[in-house]
Design a protein around this motif. Sequence first.
Motif, PDB file in Angstrom:
ATOM      1  N   CYS A  36       0.829  -1.210   0.000  1.00  0.00           N
ATOM      2  CA  CYS A  36       0.000   0.000   0.000  1.00  0.00           C
ATOM      3  C   CYS A  36       0.863   1.260   0.000  1.00  0.00           C
ATOM      4  CB  CYS A  36      -0.978  -0.003   1.166  1.00  0.00           C
ATOM      5  SG  CYS A  36      -0.225   0.312   2.754  1.00  0.00           S
ATOM      6  N   ALA A  37       0.234   2.395   0.196  1.00  0.00           N
ATOM      7  CA  ALA A  37       0.903   3.688   0.100  1.00  0.00           C
ATOM      8  C   ALA A  37       2.150   3.734   0.975  1.00  0.00           C
ATOM      9  CB  ALA A  37      -0.062   4.794   0.519  1.00  0.00           C
ATOM     10  N   PRO A  38       3.206   4.345   0.480  1.00  0.00           N
ATOM     11  CA  PRO A  38       4.451   4.414   1.259  1.00  0.00           C
ATOM     12  C   PRO A  38       4.328   5.404   2.414  1.00  0.00           C
ATOM     13  CG  PRO A  38       4.683   5.642  -0.772  1.00  0.00           C
ATOM     14  CD  PRO A  38       3.341   4.961  -0.835  1.00  0.00           C
ATOM     15  N   PHE A  58      -3.483  10.098  -7.516  1.00  0.00           N
ATOM     16  CA  PHE A  58      -3.721   8.938  -8.377  1.00  0.00           C
ATOM     17  C   PHE A  58      -2.745   7.816  -8.048  1.00  0.00           C
ATOM     18  CE2 PHE A  58      -2.698   6.489 -12.198  1.00  0.00           C
ATOM     19  CZ  PHE A  58      -3.942   5.945 -12.467  1.00  0.00           C
ATOM     20  N   ALA A  59      -1.463   8.159  -7.877  1.00  0.00           N
ATOM     21  CA  ALA A  59      -0.448   7.146  -7.568  1.00  0.00           C
ATOM     22  C   ALA A  59      -0.727   6.471  -6.234  1.00  0.00           C
ATOM     23  CB  ALA A  59       0.943   7.782  -7.563  1.00  0.00           C
ATOM     24  N   ILE A  60      -1.098   7.260  -5.227  1.00  0.00           N
ATOM     25  CA  ILE A  60      -1.398   6.696  -3.911  1.00  0.00           C
ATOM     26  C   ILE A  60      -2.659   5.830  -3.981  1.00  0.00           C
ATOM     27  CG2 ILE A  60      -1.950   7.245  -1.512  1.00  0.00           C
ATOM     28  CD1 ILE A  60       0.960   7.858  -2.465  1.00  0.00           C
ATOM     29  N   GLY A  61      -3.683   6.305  -4.696  1.00  0.00           N
ATOM     30  CA  GLY A  61      -4.911   5.521  -4.855  1.00  0.00           C
ATOM     31  C   GLY A  61      -4.671   4.219  -5.594  1.00  0.00           C
ATOM     32  N   TYR A  62      -3.822   4.268  -6.636  1.00  0.00           N
ATOM     33  CA  TYR A  62      -3.506   3.058  -7.397  1.00  0.00           C
ATOM     34  C   TYR A  62      -2.757   2.059  -6.522  1.00  0.00           C
ATOM     35  CZ  TYR A  62      -1.624  -0.034 -10.927  1.00  0.00           C
ATOM     36  OH  TYR A  62      -1.289  -1.143 -11.648  1.00  0.00           O
ATOM     37  N   GLN A  63      -1.794   2.540  -5.752  1.00  0.00           N
ATOM     38  CA  GLN A  63      -1.037   1.641  -4.882  1.00  0.00           C
ATOM     39  C   GLN A  63      -1.936   0.986  -3.836  1.00  0.00           C
ATOM     40  OE1 GLN A  63       1.922   4.376  -3.468  1.00  0.00           O
ATOM     41  NE2 GLN A  63       3.442   3.672  -4.943  1.00  0.00           N
ATOM     42  N   CYS A  64      -2.838   1.752  -3.264  1.00  0.00           N
ATOM     43  CA  CYS A  64      -3.729   1.197  -2.242  1.00  0.00           C
ATOM     44  C   CYS A  64      -4.720   0.196  -2.837  1.00  0.00           C
ATOM     45  CB  CYS A  64      -4.466   2.318  -1.516  1.00  0.00           C
ATOM     46  SG  CYS A  64      -3.408   3.290  -0.446  1.00  0.00           S
ATOM     47  N   SER A  65      -5.271   0.504  -4.015  1.00  0.00           N
ATOM     48  CA  SER A  65      -6.217  -0.432  -4.630  1.00  0.00           C
ATOM     49  C   SER A  65      -5.513  -1.696  -5.108  1.00  0.00           C
ATOM     50  CB  SER A  65      -6.983   0.240  -5.775  1.00  0.00           C
ATOM     51  OG  SER A  65      -6.100   0.670  -6.777  1.00  0.00           O
TER      52      SER A  65
END
Length: 120
Positions: A36-38, A58-65
């Motif tokens: 998930c998010a760093p 977007f990057a954080i949302g993509y990593q979490c999903s």
Amino acid sequence: MGLVAKEEVVGVFGVLDFEGMSQLAAYSFLCFNLLCAPCFAAIGAIRREMNSAKWTLFAIGYQCSFAYAVSLMIYQFGSLFTGEGHMSGLIFATLIFCFMIYMLFKPYKEFIKPRKTIRV
């Protein structure tokens, strides 16, 4: 605690002991936290490098999903072996797995359409 520092997750996991949580659920939880998010410092670096709040979110949302999808697959496919599986979760995890495999092997558009060759 994973947003402060990723190494804190294991410490909190050991302190809270998570009674009633199976080993499979604990493994799935740890995989989620790994993907998930760093931490806040890395999110700040992403913001600085992308120079856009929209792309950072977007990057954080993509990593979490992505992390949620992977941990869902780990838990649902692992629960088949323990006999605790739920059909709806298993169907959803299988669909996610099939989508990931499709995205890995789908042809790249530029390779489908041949380009005109330029003669020198």
